[in-house]
Design an enzyme around this catalytic site. Structure first.
Site, PDB file in Angstrom:
ATOM      1  N   GLU A   1     -16.855  17.106 -18.150  1.00  0.00           N
ATOM      2  CA  GLU A   1     -15.713  18.008 -18.330  1.00  0.00           C
ATOM      3  C   GLU A   1     -15.734  18.742 -19.668  1.00  0.00           C
ATOM      4  OE1 GLU A   1     -12.712  15.123 -17.582  1.00  0.00           O
ATOM      5  OE2 GLU A   1     -12.823  15.346 -15.411  1.00  0.00           O
TER       6      GLU A   1
ATOM      7  N   TRP B   1     -11.657  10.216  -8.282  1.00  0.00           N
ATOM      8  CA  TRP B   1     -12.964   9.831  -7.719  1.00  0.00           C
ATOM      9  C   TRP B   1     -13.414   8.474  -8.247  1.00  0.00           C
ATOM     10  CZ3 TRP B   1     -18.313  11.318  -9.881  1.00  0.00           C
ATOM     11  CH2 TRP B   1     -18.312  11.348 -11.279  1.00  0.00           C
ATOM     12  N   ASP B   2     -12.743   8.004  -9.293  1.00  0.00           N
ATOM     13  CA  ASP B   2     -13.012   6.652  -9.794  1.00  0.00           C
ATOM     14  C   ASP B   2     -12.997   5.649  -8.651  1.00  0.00           C
ATOM     15  OD1 ASP B   2     -11.881   8.380 -11.777  1.00  0.00           O
ATOM     16  OD2 ASP B   2     -11.594   6.664 -13.102  1.00  0.00           O
TER      17      ASP B   2
ATOM     18  N   LYS C   1     -20.433  15.048 -21.720  1.00  0.00           N
ATOM     19  CA  LYS C   1     -19.491  13.942 -21.862  1.00  0.00           C
ATOM     20  C   LYS C   1     -20.019  12.674 -21.206  1.00  0.00           C
ATOM     21  CE  LYS C   1     -14.604  13.085 -20.697  1.00  0.00           C
ATOM     22  NZ  LYS C   1     -13.420  13.686 -20.051  1.00  0.00           N
ATOM     23  N   GLN C   2     -20.676  12.842 -20.059  1.00  0.00           N
ATOM     24  CA  GLN C   2     -21.003  11.667 -19.260  1.00  0.00           C
ATOM     25  C   GLN C   2     -22.102  12.029 -18.273  1.00  0.00           C
ATOM     26  OE1 GLN C   2     -16.961  12.545 -17.594  1.00  0.00           O
ATOM     27  NE2 GLN C   2     -17.676  11.109 -16.043  1.00  0.00           N
TER      28      GLN C   2
END
Lengths: 974, 270
Positions: free
Chosen positions: A703, A564-565, A799-800
């Site tokens: 994740e 998906w980057d 994580k993000q």
């Protein structure tokens, strides 16, 4: 003088009057021959003169053939002519308006009047294009005297006084920007002067990727005369900063600063031209413009060699080449990749290496320097050992199959060796020969890359030069034809190295013209942002299909797999700075719809289920098991569970269409990317007894928490997907399914907690251990390594950006005002343990009116690869982070948003930035936006509707400045 | 001729020390020689001589004083590695005895320290090399140990993340750690057959991983100081390990400017 001229110039700007020819009687045949030869060798020549074109061309009479262009910039900056075999052709002319014309007449009259009032005699007034020359009092004394003070009795200040008098008179007469020159014979008032010629030349050259340090300016009068700067000092304008300026004049009045004093008059001038011809003939290594705003110095230590290789990757969307250059053959981590050429094992195949050279007697420890010129996509390496070796290479941006290098060093220290060598990876490698051309192929099951190369080696005066041209051939279908590579090499050789380089520079200049980044007040940030844009521009081809892996073509990390980057982080940037490349990225997804549909079918679903990791055939290539630190096999949950990729692909298609204005895309080829993905969600969502929809057993961007229910990001993106597809179906009159999908979307739970005013990241998240990053470590940190994955999974640490990705991607799908509350909640819980995180937070913080905190995270993102923050840059650059960097600039600090065909701009600049400017495409046209403290300036080719901050939209055409209201504060955005 | 020089004393650990030296000789392809300083007239050297003879290693007796004699013998140019026992009863804070400390702090060569309870390995092929990830500490391993090793030595590098060296970001954790590990090896120890990555107390992981992999020898580079507050990993490993530990001195002049690890990018031309 020798040092300053020890370089190869791409353009020469020369003063005609008294420089090229000593006087009006002297013949110009020597100049003509040299100018024609230089143009033939590809050098652009600009002849600058106050005289008119008939006079200059009448004497020069050059009729060049070849790639280099000759321009005559005449009439004191008012006219320019391109000279071909047919003679001069006007390419620009400054035309005075009637108002300017009458002001010029008045200015002349007033100047004459004031001169006479001071007792000076004025002999005559002559009229030329855009100027008037007033001949000063003649007399035997001033015709013979060489002393300035003798010839100008008018004022105590000498010639400067005359200029001041004329300037005052001209302004009084209504000339806004009078250009006054004065010598012993006359004072001239005009609308233009030589600086206009110089600026025109600089602008023409910028469009060809030729700037400052690649330009030689030659004149004979830069130093002061009679209190005035020499007339040639008008030529080195700001736009020609870093140009080498050489005077062949006597400069009796004193040398000008920054001018190389060569002296020697016209004879020396001819020698300078001969020197440049000789360098061309000897195939000397070309130069780059050492502009600190565009040149990145790469690590030079052995330890950092693989990082340098990744940072210095040269790519053109089709191929990527990295080689940090070893002394014997190749540097560590050298790599040649072709986009989309995956072997049967779903890994990008490594191609033959073509940049290796031998350097006998040069030791690793000899210091060296490697420079990446972002403006022109050239890599230069120079050594300081016993041999002053220099190397330059490029991967053609103009001709995707062509590549070239040149090297030079004292003869004993440079040998070509094998032009083609096997890659560092273990693949089949076959050699071939075709006349003087070397050929080679690499092969793995299902993939081949063919390459051809030829060297031209010569030694003159103890200096050995090597020129190597190389071409490749490969096809994602799996075969590569060496004959194609040979044929392309023959074409490249016909064009020649200089021709290839010129086309390459021009192609990069065109790309940058649509992708400029300016950050005033932060040169380091500006360079780093340009570094990111450089690699993004090189990441995707702008035709066919573009498989953009997470590390692009800069390394073999993740085997070149597409995540998906590509869709969410890279594509929005290319949609703005290279729309055709964004379209090619979508084409990659479109061509893999059949496999995505089959994947959905295999899972008992409908529609299209795109895989978390994708390579050649579009099947899911996410590893299912990897060997963990203790040697045990660890299952990877992302493949089966990180389903949000399905909506991400749809979002990318829709974003492309809405940003570029390519409305036909969603009706035609891109429609299925939105509709079939929605159909997948409709079959994936479970409706409970109360009619609420759930997506269970999924994984969001965070994740650290694997396999959860009702992940907010996944659910809201799915909801958006269903709604958007429903709209498309309604447009097409397919209302039944649209109605169903809209109903499913309305019932889908999204985790919104009205009491907390925060989206719960997934069902049960609020019940986890309420850890904050301040309890644990300073971000960025891999919290899963620090605390162990189980502990982290049981905590609220993430994580993000996860929920916050919704505010970034689909602000209309989240509750108004929830950006601030979600930032306040999630930012302290975010480890930024993913390279995808810092730039997105930077963008959102800027939008939320916290530009200083945003700047911290923006800097982290810009330095991520440059400082190898992850320790994995050697495996390739983090393209998604680079995409995030541009997105933070555009959507965060500049606050850009598409509101239909209106461009919304809502700037939020940190204090350190005095201005931020971006150039990009929006709604089908090129536009530049520059934000400063108190205003926004929009530059558009055609009228475009723009809304700045909370003001009413206005039409902007050409250059429009809009003041920011003093009370403008950060919005309470969604 | 390259020599592995083993210093024997009359302690019960002499046998393990000597047998370790023989293994080190096999590991490096060097000839093994034993020395003993006859310091105590009451001591009978016959046992040591018999031991050396039985194992087939020539034994040379040196004149006291002990430390200067041993340090001088180890300084001979042909000696590539020295092997010693930990010596008498280690004092508080010192994992090795006085003589061993003195040798370790003085001899500018690889020295293998054999703990008293060590079981002498039947072979010595599996080396565990903990690396902190600085050029200064990796370079001695690359340049002073690796060239001595025979081809089939199995070298496992171990890097333990601490609070200050934790990776900042792991996008795809397992694969990123693979990449990170590969880059770590390429930078620091290309000769290694593989790398193990752990997080936590370094010395504890050294011991655990050495047991997990059945290592024969632990290799540590160090600053040659056992003073309190220095070389705590070396001290802990020497204190805990039942395996021989090879200590490699870090020589400051080893660091070459052009090869030193530095921040990758200067940012601009300034």
């Amino acid at each position: 003088v020798a040092t300053a001229l020890d370089r190869t110039f791409e353009a020469i700007v020369l003063d005609w009057d008294s420089t090229a020819v000593p006087d009006r009687q002297a013949g110009a045949s020597g100049v003509r021959a040299r100018v024609e030869a230089l143009c033939g060798a590809g050098v652009h020549v600009f002849v600058v003169s106050d005289a008119d074109v008939a006079t200059v061309d009448g004497r020069l009479q050059a009729r060049p053939h070849g790639r280099g262009r000759l321009h005559l910039c005449c009439s004191r900056g008012s006219e320019g002519f391109a000279v071909t075999a047919d003679g001069p052709r006007c390419v620009f002319r400054r035309t005075a308006s009637p108002t300017e014309e009458s002001a010029l007449i008045r200015a002349t009259e007033r100047t004459v009047g004031r001169l006479r009032a001071r007792g000076a005699e004025v002999k005559a007034v002559s009229e030329r294009l855009n100027c008037r020359a007033i001949e000063l009092a003649p007399g035997p004394a001033r015709l013979t005297s060489t002393k300035v003070e003798d010839v100008d009795p008018l004022t105590e200040a000498g010639l400067a006084g005359v200029v001041a008098l004329a300037a005052d008179a001209s302004r009084d007469a209504g000339l806004v920007d009078p250009r006054i020159t004065c010598d012993m014979k006359q004072v001239t008032i005009g609308l233009t002067d030589k600086s206009d010629s110089a600026r025109w030349a600089a602008n023409w050259l910028v469009g060809r990727g030729i700037t400052g340090g690649l330009i030689l300016i030659v004149g004979n009068g830069f130093g002061p005369v009679g209190g005035l700067a020499g007339v040639d000092s008008l030529v080195p304008v700001d736009a020609l900063t870093r140009a080498v300026v050489v005077s062949v004049g006597d400069e009796e009045g004193g040398e000008a600063e920054g001018v190389v004093q060569a002296g020697g008059g016209s004879r020396r001038f001819l020698e300078l031209l001969d020197g440049q011809r000789a360098r061309r003939a000897a195939r000397r290594v070309p130069d780059i413009d050492l502009d600190p705003a565009w040149v990145v110095r790469l690590p030079s230590t052995r330890a950092n060699e693989r990082i340098a290789g990744a940072l210095g990757t040269l790519a053109n969307g089709f191929i990527g080449l990295r080689d940090s250059g070893g002394e014997e053959g190749h540097g560590l981590g050298s790599l040649f990749l072709v986009s989309g050429v995956y072997a049967r094992d779903n890994q990008l195949l490594s191609g033959p290496l073509w940049t290796g050279l031998e350097q006998p007697g040069i030791h690793r420890r000899h210091s060296r320097e490697t420079l990446l010129d972002l403006r022109t996509g050239m890599l230069e390496r120079s050594g300081n050992g016993p041999a002053k070796a220099r190397f330059v290479r490029f991967v053609s941006m103009a001709s995707p199959h062509a590549m070239a290098l040149r090297a030079e060093a004292p003869e004993p220290h440079l040998d070509p060796g094998d032009p083609l060598r096997p890659p560092l990876e273990d693949v089949d490698f076959e050699r071939d020969m075709h006349g003087r051309m070397s050929g080679a192929k690499t092969k793995k099951l299902g993939a081949e890359i063919a390459m051809a190369a030829e060297d031209h080696v010569e030694t003159r005066g103890g200096l050995r030069t090597i020129e190597r041209l190389a071409t490749w051939s490969a096809d994602p279908t799996g075969t590569a034809d060496l004959d194609d590579a040979y044929r392309r090499l023959a074409e490249a050789e016909a064009l020649g190295f200089d021709g290839m380089l010129a086309e390459h520079r021009e192609a990069w200049a065109q790309r940058w013209a649509g992708a400029e980044v300016v950050i005033e007040g932060d040169p380091e940030g500006e360079l780093a942002a340009r570094f990111a844009v450089f690699h993004l521009l090189a990441a995707a081809a702008d035709s066919g299909e573009a498989a953009v892996g997470a590390r692009g073509l800069t390394g073999n990390g993740y085997a070149g797999h597409v995540f998906w980057d590509a869709d969410v982080f890279v594509l929005p940037v290319l949609a703005a700075i290279r729309p055709a490349a964004a379209r090619a990225m979508l084409e990659y997804r479109i061509r893999r719809l059949p496999e995505a549909r089959a994947a959905a079918h295999r899972q008992g679903r409908r529609g299209a289920r795109f895989p978390w990791e994708s390579a050649g055939d579009g099947s899911d290539v996410t590893p299912r098991l990897v060997r963990g630190g203790d040697g045990e096999l660890v299952p990877i949950a992302t493949g089966p569970h990180e389903e949000h990729i399905v909506a991400d692909v749809a979002w990318a298609a829709d974003h492309y269409a809405s940003w570029t204005g390519d409305a036909a895309f969603l009706i035609g080829p891109g429609r299925a990317l939105v509709v079939d993905t929605a159909r997948y969600w409709a079959s994936r969502i479970r409706i409970d007894a109360r009619g609420n929809g759930h997506i269970e057993g999924t994984m969001g961007p965070d994740e650290y928490h694997q396999i959860v229910d009702d992940d907010a990001y996944t659910n809201v993106m799915a909801r958006w997907n269903l709604r958007r597809a429903s709209d498309l179906l309604v447009q097409a009159g397919e209302t039944d399914e649209a109605e169903t999908w809209r109903g499913i979307a309305e019932g889908l739970v999204d985790g919104w907690d009205p009491d907390r005013a925060v989206y719960e990241q997934f069902a049960g998240y609020f019940g986890l251990e309420p850890l904050l990053m301040s309890d644990v470590a300073h971000p960025p940190v891999a919290a899963d390594v620090l605390l162990g994955s189980e502990r982290v999974a049981g905590s609220q640490l993430i994580k993000q950006a996860d929920v916050l990705m919704l505010h970034h991607l689909v602000p209309d799908e989240v509750v108004d005002g929830s950006l601030e509350s979600c930032l306040a909640f999630y930012e302290p819980r975010t480890a930024h343990g993913s390279s995808l995180s810092p730039a997105i937070h930077a963008s959102l913080l800027a939008r939320a009116g916290q530009p200083e905190r945003a700047l911290d995270l923006f800097r982290m993102a810009t330095r991520l690869d440059l400082d190898d923050l992850t320790g994995t840059t050697a495996g390739g650059l983090h393209l998604a982070t680079m995409g995030g960097v541009w997105q933070a600039l555009a959507f965060g600090f500049l606050g850009l948003a598409a509101e239909g065909s209106t461009l919304a701009i809502r700037p939020n600049l940190p204090k350190a930035w005095s201005a931020l400017g971006l150039t990009f495409h929006f709604a089908g046209q090129l536009i530049s936006v520059r934000a400063e403290d108190d205003q926004v300036t929009i530059n558009a080719v055609a009228p475009i509707l723009v809304r700045v901050a909370d003001q009413a939209p206005v039409w902007c055409d050409s250059t429009t400045s809009i003041a920011l209201e003093p009370s403008f504060a950060a919005p309470s955005h969604k | 001729v390259s020599t592995v020089l083993v210093a024997l004393d009359a302690s019960t650990g002499a046998r393990a020390v000597l047998e370790t030296a023989v293994r080190v000789g096999e590991l490096t392809g060097a000839h093994v020689e034993a020395v003993h300083v006859h310091a105590d007239p009451r001591e009978c050297d016959d046992t040591l001589e018999a031991l050396a003879a039985r194992i087939g290693v020539p034994l040379k007796l040196l004149e006291p004083p002990v430390e200067p004699a041993l340090i001088a013998a180890m300084g001979e140019p042909d000696v590539i590695v020295a092997v010693i026992g930990t010596g008498g009863a280690p004092g508080y804070g010192r994992p090795v005895g006085h003589t061993a400390t003195s040798i370790l702090e003085s001899v500018d060569k690889p020295v293998v320290v054999v703990p008293p309870e060590a079981v002498s390995p039947g072979t010595m092929v599996r080396l565990l090399v903990p690396l902190e990830g600085t050029e200064a500490s990796s370079r001695p391993v690359r340049e002073r140990l690796v060239p001595l090793l025979v081809a089939d030595a199995d070298v496992v590098a171990l890097h333990v993340f601490t609070d200050t060296t934790l990776p900042a970001m792991l996008d795809r954790p397992h694969r990123d750690l693979d990449m990170l590990g590969s880059e770590f090896l390429a930078r620091h120890l290309p000769r290694a057959n593989r790398i193990e990555l752990r997080t936590g107390p370094v010395a504890t992981w050294v011991t655990e991983v050495s047991e997990e992999y059945g290592s024969d020898l632990i290799v540590l580079s160090w600053s040659q100081s056992l003073s309190p507050g220095r070389s705590h990993v070396v001290r802990e490993v020497l204190g805990d390990s039942h395996l021989p530990v090879l200590l490699l001195p870090i020589v400051p002049t080893d660091i070459n400017e052009a090869d030193a690890v530095s921040p990758p990018v200067d940012g601009d031309l300034a």
